[in-house]
Write a protein that holds these residues in place. Structure first.
Motif, PDB file in Angstrom:
ATOM      1  N   ALA A  91      36.321  31.623  30.833  1.00  0.00           N
ATOM      2  CA  ALA A  91      34.995  31.608  29.636  1.00  0.00           C
ATOM      3  C   ALA A  91      34.545  33.247  30.162  1.00  0.00           C
ATOM      4  O   ALA A  91      34.006  33.746  29.029  1.00  0.00           O
ATOM      5  CB  ALA A  91      34.026  30.905  30.348  1.00  0.00           C
ATOM      6  N   ALA A  92      34.806  33.648  31.127  1.00  0.00           N
ATOM      7  CA  ALA A  92      34.381  35.414  31.490  1.00  0.00           C
ATOM      8  C   ALA A  92      35.178  36.232  30.530  1.00  0.00           C
ATOM      9  O   ALA A  92      34.747  37.219  30.304  1.00  0.00           O
ATOM     10  CB  ALA A  92      34.460  35.510  32.914  1.00  0.00           C
ATOM     11  N   ILE A  93      36.293  35.835  29.912  1.00  0.00           N
ATOM     12  CA  ILE A  93      36.823  36.607  28.945  1.00  0.00           C
ATOM     13  C   ILE A  93      35.928  36.818  27.834  1.00  0.00           C
ATOM     14  O   ILE A  93      36.270  38.248  27.123  1.00  0.00           O
ATOM     15  CB  ILE A  93      38.145  35.971  28.507  1.00  0.00           C
ATOM     16  N   GLN A  94      34.708  36.002  27.662  1.00  0.00           N
ATOM     17  CA  GLN A  94      34.218  36.650  26.697  1.00  0.00           C
ATOM     18  C   GLN A  94      33.252  38.074  26.459  1.00  0.00           C
ATOM     19  O   GLN A  94      32.700  38.454  25.866  1.00  0.00           O
ATOM     20  CB  GLN A  94      33.160  35.535  26.369  1.00  0.00           C
ATOM     21  N   THR A  95      33.787  38.694  27.734  1.00  0.00           N
ATOM     22  CA  THR A  95      33.050  39.969  28.170  1.00  0.00           C
ATOM     23  C   THR A  95      33.718  41.113  27.353  1.00  0.00           C
ATOM     24  O   THR A  95      33.235  42.389  27.462  1.00  0.00           O
ATOM     25  CB  THR A  95      32.818  40.287  29.598  1.00  0.00           C
ATOM     26  N   GLY A  96      34.684  40.882  26.409  1.00  0.00           N
ATOM     27  CA  GLY A  96      35.157  41.746  25.663  1.00  0.00           C
ATOM     28  C   GLY A  96      36.749  42.059  25.939  1.00  0.00           C
ATOM     29  O   GLY A  96      37.117  43.065  25.437  1.00  0.00           O
ATOM     30  N   PHE A  97      37.437  41.156  26.900  1.00  0.00           N
ATOM     31  CA  PHE A  97      38.597  41.566  27.044  1.00  0.00           C
ATOM     32  C   PHE A  97      39.538  40.849  26.039  1.00  0.00           C
ATOM     33  O   PHE A  97      39.214  39.702  25.348  1.00  0.00           O
ATOM     34  CB  PHE A  97      39.145  41.119  28.329  1.00  0.00           C
ATOM     35  N   SER A  98      40.645  41.384  25.539  1.00  0.00           N
ATOM     36  CA  SER A  98      41.589  40.999  24.523  1.00  0.00           C
ATOM     37  C   SER A  98      42.333  39.611  24.614  1.00  0.00           C
ATOM     38  O   SER A  98      42.387  38.746  23.994  1.00  0.00           O
ATOM     39  CB  SER A  98      42.651  41.866  24.237  1.00  0.00           C
ATOM     40  N   ASP A  99      42.494  39.354  26.007  1.00  0.00           N
ATOM     41  CA  ASP A  99      43.087  37.981  26.358  1.00  0.00           C
ATOM     42  C   ASP A  99      42.797  37.809  27.735  1.00  0.00           C
ATOM     43  O   ASP A  99      42.563  38.715  28.726  1.00  0.00           O
ATOM     44  CB  ASP A  99      44.575  37.950  26.007  1.00  0.00           C
ATOM     45  N   GLN A 100      43.410  36.592  28.465  1.00  0.00           N
ATOM     46  CA  GLN A 100      43.192  36.312  29.753  1.00  0.00           C
ATOM     47  C   GLN A 100      43.942  37.180  30.801  1.00  0.00           C
ATOM     48  O   GLN A 100      43.295  37.560  31.972  1.00  0.00           O
ATOM     49  CB  GLN A 100      43.403  34.797  30.215  1.00  0.00           C
ATOM     50  N   SER A 101      44.957  37.699  30.293  1.00  0.00           N
ATOM     51  CA  SER A 101      45.866  38.471  31.303  1.00  0.00           C
ATOM     52  C   SER A 101      45.353  39.853  31.416  1.00  0.00           C
ATOM     53  O   SER A 101      45.382  40.509  32.437  1.00  0.00           O
ATOM     54  CB  SER A 101      47.331  38.589  30.604  1.00  0.00           C
ATOM     55  N   HIS A 102      44.754  40.386  30.183  1.00  0.00           N
ATOM     56  CA  HIS A 102      44.110  41.712  30.192  1.00  0.00           C
ATOM     57  C   HIS A 102      42.910  41.590  31.139  1.00  0.00           C
ATOM     58  O   HIS A 102      42.634  42.573  31.905  1.00  0.00           O
ATOM     59  CB  HIS A 102      43.944  42.127  29.030  1.00  0.00           C
ATOM     60  N   PHE A 103      42.033  40.765  31.119  1.00  0.00           N
ATOM     61  CA  PHE A 103      40.910  40.374  31.995  1.00  0.00           C
ATOM     62  C   PHE A 103      41.193  40.367  33.370  1.00  0.00           C
ATOM     63  O   PHE A 103      40.649  41.078  34.094  1.00  0.00           O
ATOM     64  CB  PHE A 103      40.183  39.204  31.579  1.00  0.00           C
ATOM     65  N   THR A 104      42.078  39.406  33.549  1.00  0.00           N
ATOM     66  CA  THR A 104      42.554  39.339  35.063  1.00  0.00           C
ATOM     67  C   THR A 104      42.930  40.523  35.676  1.00  0.00           C
ATOM     68  O   THR A 104      42.761  41.049  36.688  1.00  0.00           O
ATOM     69  CB  THR A 104      43.715  38.493  35.287  1.00  0.00           C
ATOM     70  N   ASN A 105      44.002  41.274  34.961  1.00  0.00           N
ATOM     71  CA  ASN A 105      44.621  42.439  35.347  1.00  0.00           C
ATOM     72  C   ASN A 105      43.610  43.534  35.692  1.00  0.00           C
ATOM     73  O   ASN A 105      43.433  44.258  36.591  1.00  0.00           O
ATOM     74  CB  ASN A 105      45.814  42.964  34.557  1.00  0.00           C
ATOM     75  N   THR A 106      42.897  43.768  34.632  1.00  0.00           N
ATOM     76  CA  THR A 106      41.736  44.716  34.914  1.00  0.00           C
ATOM     77  C   THR A 106      40.497  44.470  35.796  1.00  0.00           C
ATOM     78  O   THR A 106      40.372  45.444  36.640  1.00  0.00           O
ATOM     79  CB  THR A 106      40.918  44.997  33.444  1.00  0.00           C
ATOM     80  N   PHE A 107      40.394  43.250  35.845  1.00  0.00           N
ATOM     81  CA  PHE A 107      39.301  42.571  37.068  1.00  0.00           C
ATOM     82  C   PHE A 107      39.877  42.868  38.453  1.00  0.00           C
ATOM     83  O   PHE A 107      39.247  43.815  39.216  1.00  0.00           O
ATOM     84  CB  PHE A 107      39.027  41.266  36.822  1.00  0.00           C
ATOM     85  N   HIS A 108      41.180  42.639  38.471  1.00  0.00           N
ATOM     86  CA  HIS A 108      41.734  42.873  39.984  1.00  0.00           C
ATOM     87  C   HIS A 108      41.835  44.266  40.230  1.00  0.00           C
ATOM     88  O   HIS A 108      41.548  44.862  41.193  1.00  0.00           O
ATOM     89  CB  HIS A 108      43.235  42.272  39.846  1.00  0.00           C
ATOM     90  N   THR A 109      42.152  45.435  39.418  1.00  0.00           N
ATOM     91  CA  THR A 109      42.281  46.757  39.513  1.00  0.00           C
ATOM     92  C   THR A 109      40.879  47.155  39.714  1.00  0.00           C
ATOM     93  O   THR A 109      40.732  48.013  41.006  1.00  0.00           O
ATOM     94  CB  THR A 109      42.704  47.400  38.121  1.00  0.00           C
ATOM     95  N   PHE A 110      39.901  46.761  39.227  1.00  0.00           N
ATOM     96  CA  PHE A 110      38.535  47.194  39.569  1.00  0.00           C
ATOM     97  C   PHE A 110      37.925  46.792  40.806  1.00  0.00           C
ATOM     98  O   PHE A 110      37.231  47.373  41.618  1.00  0.00           O
ATOM     99  CB  PHE A 110      37.391  47.065  38.467  1.00  0.00           C
ATOM    100  N   ILE A 111      38.052  45.362  41.270  1.00  0.00           N
ATOM    101  CA  ILE A 111      37.460  44.562  42.238  1.00  0.00           C
ATOM    102  C   ILE A 111      38.408  44.438  43.393  1.00  0.00           C
ATOM    103  O   ILE A 111      37.985  44.312  44.444  1.00  0.00           O
ATOM    104  CB  ILE A 111      36.813  43.224  41.648  1.00  0.00           C
ATOM    105  N   GLY A 112      39.761  44.191  43.119  1.00  0.00           N
ATOM    106  CA  GLY A 112      40.653  43.964  44.334  1.00  0.00           C
ATOM    107  C   GLY A 112      40.782  42.834  44.529  1.00  0.00           C
ATOM    108  O   GLY A 112      41.455  42.419  45.606  1.00  0.00           O
ATOM    109  N   ARG A 113      40.168  41.852  43.685  1.00  0.00           N
ATOM    110  CA  ARG A 113      40.611  40.289  43.776  1.00  0.00           C
ATOM    111  C   ARG A 113      40.674  39.762  42.086  1.00  0.00           C
ATOM    112  O   ARG A 113      40.050  40.394  41.358  1.00  0.00           O
ATOM    113  CB  ARG A 113      39.509  39.557  44.263  1.00  0.00           C
TER     114      ARG A 113
END
Length: 58
Positions: A20-42
Motif C-alpha cells: 500500500a505504501a506504493i501510493q506515495t508516487g512510485f510507478s510500481d512495486q519493484s520501483h518502490f522497493t528498489n528506490t527504498f532500498h537504495t535510500f534506506i539500505g533495507r
C-alpha cells in the motif's frame, strides 16, 4: 525522489503494508522497493519489521 521515500517511511511506521505504501508516487512495486532500498539500505518490509519488533517489546 527522497520526498516519496520519506512519505513511504511514515506510512510504514504507521503499519501500512509495503504494497500500500506504493501510493506515495512510485510507478510500481519493484520501483518502490528498489528506490527504498537504495535510500534506506533495507527493503520496505524489513524496515517495517523494525517498528513491529519495537512495539512488541512494550
Amino acid at each position: 525522489m527522497s520526498v516519496h521515500v520519506a512519505k513511504a517511511k511514515k506510512l510504514l511506521k504507521q503499519g501500512v503494508t509495503p504494497a500500500a505504501a506504493i501510493q506515495t508516487g512510485f510507478s510500481d512495486q519493484s520501483h518502490f522497493t528498489n528506490t527504498f532500498h537504495t535510500f534506506i539500505g533495507r527493503v520496505p518490509g524489513m524496515y517495517q519489521d523494525i517498528f513491529e519488533k519495537v512495539s512488541e517489546k512494550k
